[in-house]
Design an enzyme around this catalytic site. Sequence first.
Site, PDB file in Angstrom:
ATOM      1  N   HIS A 169      -0.877   6.835   4.801  1.00 27.63           N
ATOM      2  CA  HIS A 169       0.155   5.798   4.674  1.00 27.63           C
ATOM      3  C   HIS A 169       1.425   6.243   3.952  1.00 27.63           C
ATOM      4  O   HIS A 169       2.146   5.412   3.394  1.00 27.63           O
ATOM      5  CB  HIS A 169      -0.420   4.538   4.023  1.00 27.63           C
ATOM      6  CG  HIS A 169      -0.128   3.308   4.832  1.00 27.63           C
ATOM      7  ND1 HIS A 169      -0.110   2.047   4.298  1.00 27.63           N
ATOM      8  CD2 HIS A 169       0.168   3.165   6.150  1.00 27.63           C
ATOM      9  CE1 HIS A 169       0.166   1.162   5.242  1.00 27.63           C
ATOM     10  NE2 HIS A 169       0.334   1.821   6.377  1.00 27.63           N
ATOM     11  N   ASP A 177      -5.421  -0.925  -5.227  1.00 26.98           N
ATOM     12  CA  ASP A 177      -4.076  -1.012  -4.666  1.00 26.98           C
ATOM     13  C   ASP A 177      -2.952  -1.052  -5.690  1.00 26.98           C
ATOM     14  O   ASP A 177      -2.275  -2.048  -5.847  1.00 26.98           O
ATOM     15  CB  ASP A 177      -3.978  -2.218  -3.755  1.00 26.98           C
ATOM     16  CG  ASP A 177      -2.809  -2.075  -2.791  1.00 26.98           C
ATOM     17  OD1 ASP A 177      -2.320  -3.099  -2.339  1.00 26.98           O
ATOM     18  OD2 ASP A 177      -2.381  -0.959  -2.502  1.00 26.98           O
ATOM     19  N   ASN A 178      -2.608   0.019  -6.312  1.00 23.02           N
ATOM     20  CA  ASN A 178      -3.316   1.273  -6.239  1.00 23.02           C
ATOM     21  C   ASN A 178      -3.412   1.919  -7.608  1.00 23.02           C
ATOM     22  O   ASN A 178      -4.129   2.855  -7.799  1.00 23.02           O
ATOM     23  CB  ASN A 178      -2.609   2.270  -5.316  1.00 23.02           C
ATOM     24  CG  ASN A 178      -2.878   1.951  -3.870  1.00 23.02           C
ATOM     25  OD1 ASN A 178      -3.777   1.183  -3.573  1.00 23.02           O
ATOM     26  ND2 ASN A 178      -2.128   2.515  -2.983  1.00 23.02           N
ATOM     27  N   CYS A 189       0.791  -1.222   0.000  1.00 23.57           N
ATOM     28  CA  CYS A 189       0.000   0.000   0.000  1.00 23.57           C
ATOM     29  C   CYS A 189       0.827   1.277   0.000  1.00 23.57           C
ATOM     30  O   CYS A 189       0.550   2.189  -0.774  1.00 23.57           O
ATOM     31  CB  CYS A 189      -0.959  -0.004   1.190  1.00 23.57           C
ATOM     32  SG  CYS A 189      -0.238  -0.658   2.695  1.00 23.57           S
TER      33      CYS A 189
END
Length: 442
Positions: free
Chosen positions: A120, A267-268, A57
Amino acid sequence: MEYYLLPNFGDPVDVLFQMGWGDLGVFGQPAKETPNLDRMAAEGMLFPNFYAANPLCSPSRAALLTGRLPVRNGFYTTNAHARNAYTPQEIVGGISQDEILLPEMLRKVGYVSKIVGKWHLGHRSQYLPLEHGFDEWFGSPNCHFGPYNDSDRPNIPVYKDSQMVGRYYEEFEINVKTGESNLTQIYLEESLLFLRAHAKAQQPFFLYWAVDATHAPVYASKSFLGRSQRGRYGDAVMELDHSVGVILDELRTLGLAEDTLVFFTSDNGAALVSAPTQEDRIIDGLDLSPVLLNSSLIDRPIFYYRGNELMAVRLGLYKAHYWTWSNSWEEFHKGVNFCPGEEVDGVTTHDQKEHTMQPLIFHLGRDPGEKFPISVLSEEYRTALQNISPVVERHKKNLVVAVPQLNMCDLAVMNWTPAGCEKLGKCLKGPKSQPWKCDWPH
């Protein structure tokens, strides 16, 4: 999951973390539990070769927002050969100030940008969204792992803009046993409020909807739990599909449906869309407007990295593997199997195998599962290799590798004292700094 909106040349881009292509009815899922996404595919455009830059991610999101491979934007590790890495809350690094993110470019042409959900790209203050072009944020800097105690590891904070408003498993409940959580509905409401406000102001906007309900521990709201034939994961997928439908309906209600581009990707892997390019750096993403507006095909090389090692390259329908490795024997014997039922002898290896002198080459049209390497004795192999080799040489010659951001870990940098914790009485005492090189098993 992530979602963008830009009216007038707009785009909610929906990126759903850890959702497989086979989870949607449009790709053959027999349960047919994603009517809104299936309708979106039927009414819009389907991109079956829309590649993510990484299977994890953090680096894939960094690539999504910078338009640059992780090896260029710093979201990789050199701690061991060919390792993938991400941003747990003990990570020291984050997205570099030298990188220019999509919302920063859009701000120059009058857009207001919001991220809803998981960021993230680093949880320390200098790495957070409002420091990198976003005007608004409601969500978390890390995934919703937990629950944790306050002494060994803090629960992940939830932010409203630059201030913490609570923590997962505390103010924002997730029942790990039952899987019940109202987070997706909270994130949906945040997105709707943003759309309404900027539609009323007639201001161009960019919404990045990054919900992570399908990431373990999987959760869904009470009204969706138990509805899917596919268990709790299916419940989460159904709720996300429903949420996409609500957002699309809201765009129609606000009169924005014809002026807004909506992307859903998993993703992604998304690319830059009609954004101003930068003269001082190589951009790996593409301006998709020729595809979107003229139905023109774009074909270019795809480079697959693991850490700073070039593992494979795709050119047209041919894909050449220079290294093969799924994961280590140690991880495999622990039960971590990335290819259950899909093992291919000599390809899904548990030892790192180098093929740089004679790469394995597959034809993805005949063999999308990459199960049958083309014979090295064939004319087809020689021709494919002759076409791919100069592409690889040019790429390596022009590659400027960034400083790796995912090498160092330290328990002292975890989410002990996020901004705003004082007002809530939620500040925690962390340990002394003792940095170490992060261990990335695969």
